[in-house]
Design an enzyme around this catalytic site. Structure first.
Site, PDB file in Angstrom:
ATOM      1  N   HIS A 116       0.855  -1.185   0.000  1.00  0.00           N
ATOM      2  CA  HIS A 116       0.000   0.000   0.000  1.00  0.00           C
ATOM      3  C   HIS A 116       0.892   1.236   0.000  1.00  0.00           C
ATOM      4  CE1 HIS A 116      -1.749   3.243   2.650  1.00  0.00           C
ATOM      5  NE2 HIS A 116      -2.626   3.217   1.669  1.00  0.00           N
ATOM      6  N   VAL A 119       0.171   9.098  -0.968  1.00  0.00           N
ATOM      7  CA  VAL A 119       0.719  10.436  -0.761  1.00  0.00           C
ATOM      8  C   VAL A 119      -0.397  11.422  -1.066  1.00  0.00           C
ATOM      9  CG1 VAL A 119       3.177   9.977  -1.063  1.00  0.00           C
ATOM     10  CG2 VAL A 119       1.756  10.302  -3.074  1.00  0.00           C
ATOM     11  N   HIS A 156      12.098  -1.559   4.374  1.00  0.00           N
ATOM     12  CA  HIS A 156      12.337  -0.563   5.419  1.00  0.00           C
ATOM     13  C   HIS A 156      13.580   0.278   5.126  1.00  0.00           C
ATOM     14  CE1 HIS A 156       9.287  -1.334   8.547  1.00  0.00           C
ATOM     15  NE2 HIS A 156       9.270  -2.552   8.050  1.00  0.00           N
ATOM     16  N   HIS A 186      -8.987  -4.748  17.511  1.00  0.00           N
ATOM     17  CA  HIS A 186      -9.917  -5.815  17.896  1.00  0.00           C
ATOM     18  C   HIS A 186      -9.292  -7.197  17.739  1.00  0.00           C
ATOM     19  CE1 HIS A 186     -10.431  -5.386  13.544  1.00  0.00           C
ATOM     20  NE2 HIS A 186     -10.920  -6.610  13.524  1.00  0.00           N
TER      21      HIS A 186
END
Length: 310
Positions: A116, A119, A156, A186
Site C-alpha cells: 500500500h 501520498v 524498510h 480488535h
C-alpha cells in the site's frame, strides 16, 4: 479529470505543482507495474458532482497481480466530511481541497506481499476569520503472507533512505506511527510489517514538506518491484492460497473499520468503485483458527511483532 482550481489557497502554497507531481507519479508507477505484469491497467476518469474527480487505473486477473489499483483523486467542496475534522475540530464546516495518489496491489502468488502507498495533500483555504490550514500525509507499508526477512529489510531500508535528507528523527518517528496506525485493535495484531506513515505534515514549510512527499512517492518503485520479481515465479499450492485468503480478511477488516482514507473517500462523496478497489478479490474468514505450531504460517506471526528492521 478535473481542472486545477483557479484561486491559490494561501500564499506560498502551489497546489498546481502538487497536482502535476501526483499525476506524473501515477503514470510512472503504472508503467513500472505493467512492465512486471505484462498486462495493461484499465483507465477510467470520473467526476464528483460536489466538485472534482479523479483517474482510476486498475488491473484485475493479471499475470502477476490478481488485483491492483493506482488511484489519483482531486476533490473539493464547501464542507469537510466528518472524518477529516474529527481530530481537528476547528476545521468543522470549512471548505476544503484534497488530492492524492493511493495504491494497493494484491499479487496472485502468496509469496509476494501486498503493498500500500499513499501520498496526499489537504488544504482548507483561508476565510475572513481564519487562516488557511494545509498539510501533507502519506507513507507505504508491506503486508506479507509468508515472511522473508530480506524483503522486509529492503523495504524498510528504502523507506529510511527516502526520509534521511529531511532529518534523522523522521524515520524512527514515522516508522512507529506506521506500526501504531496499521494495527487491528480488535485482533490485537499488526496488519503487516509496517513501513512509514505520516499525517498533518507542515512543520517543514510547504517546499520542504512537498519535497519529502516526492521523495517518499518516488521511492516506491525502488522499494517494491524488486520484491515482486524475486518471488513471482515461486511455486505454490492450495494451502498457500488458502492462507493468503485468510490473511486478506484482516486487510478488509482494517480498511473498513479503521482506515481514514476509506472513510474520507466515502464520506466526501468519492467514487465508491475506486475507493473499494483496494479490497482483495478473494478473502476468507474462519472461526477461531490458529496456524499449526512450527509451520510457515505460524512464523508469520513472529514477523507481525513490530521491530527495528534496519
Amino acid at each position: 479529470m478535473t481542472a486545477t482550481r483557479g484561486q491559490a489557497p494561501a500564499p506560498g502554497i502551489d497546489a498546481g505543482a502538487v497536482r502535476e507531481y501526483l499525476l506524473g507519479l501515477q503514470r510512472r508507477i503504472v508503467a513500472g507495474l505493467e512492465e512486471i505484469d505484462g498486462q495493461p491497467f484499465r483507465t477510467e476518469g470520473w467526476q464528483r458532482p460536489e466538485g472534482g474527480g479523479g483517474i482510476t487505473r486498475v488491473i484485475e486477473e493479471g499475470n502477476v497481480f490478481e488485483r491492483g489499483g493506482v488511484l489519483f483523486s482531486h476533490v473539493h467542496g464547501a464542507r469537510l466530511p466528518a472524518s477529516a475534522s474529527a481530530h481537528r475540530a476547528e476545521l468543522a464546516g470549512r471548505a476544503f481541497e484534497a488530492m492524492g495518489v493511493s495504491l494497493v496491489i494484491h499479487p496472485r502468488n502468496p509469496y509476494v506481499p501486498t503493498v500500500h502507498l499513499n501520498v496526499r495533500f489537504f488544504v482548507a483555504p483561508a476565510t475572513e476569520s481564519a487562516e488557511a490550514v494545509w498539510w501533507f500525509g502519506g507513507g507505504m507499508d508491506l503486508t506479507p503472507y509468508y515472511p522473508f526477512e530480506k524483503d522486509v529489510v529492503r523495504f524498510h531500508s528504502v523507506c529510511r533512505q527516502a526520509l534521511e535528507p529531511f532529518g534523522a528523527d523522521l524515520h524512527p518517528r514515522f516508522k512507529k506511527w506506521c506500526d501504531d496506525y496499521f494495527f487491528l485493535k480488535h485482533r490485537n495484531e499488526a496488519r503487516g510489517v509496517g513501513g512509514i506513515f505520516f499525517d498533518d505534515l507542515n512543520e517543514l514549510g510547504f517546499e520542504r514538506s512537498f519535497a519529502l512527499v516526492r521523495s517518499v512517492g518516488d521511492a516506491f518503485l525502488e522499494a517494491y518491484p524488486p520484491i515482486v520479481v524475486r518471488h513471482r515465479d515461486e511455486p505454490y499450492g492450495e494451502r498457500e492460497r488458502d492462507f493468503q485468503a485468510y490473511r486478506r480478511g484482516r486487510y478488509v477488516e482494517f480498511n473498513l473499520v479503521y482506515d481514514r482514507g476509506t472513510l474520507f473517500g466515502l464520506q466526501s462523496g468519492g467514487r465508491t468503485e475506486s475507493i473499494l478497489c483496494s479490497m482483495p478479490p478473494i478473502a476468507r474468514w474462519r472461526y477461531d483458527w490458529h496456524a499449526e505450531a512450527g509451520s510457515p504460517e505460524a512464523r508469520l506471526h513472529e514477523f507481525l511483532v513490530p521491530r527495528d528492521w534496519v
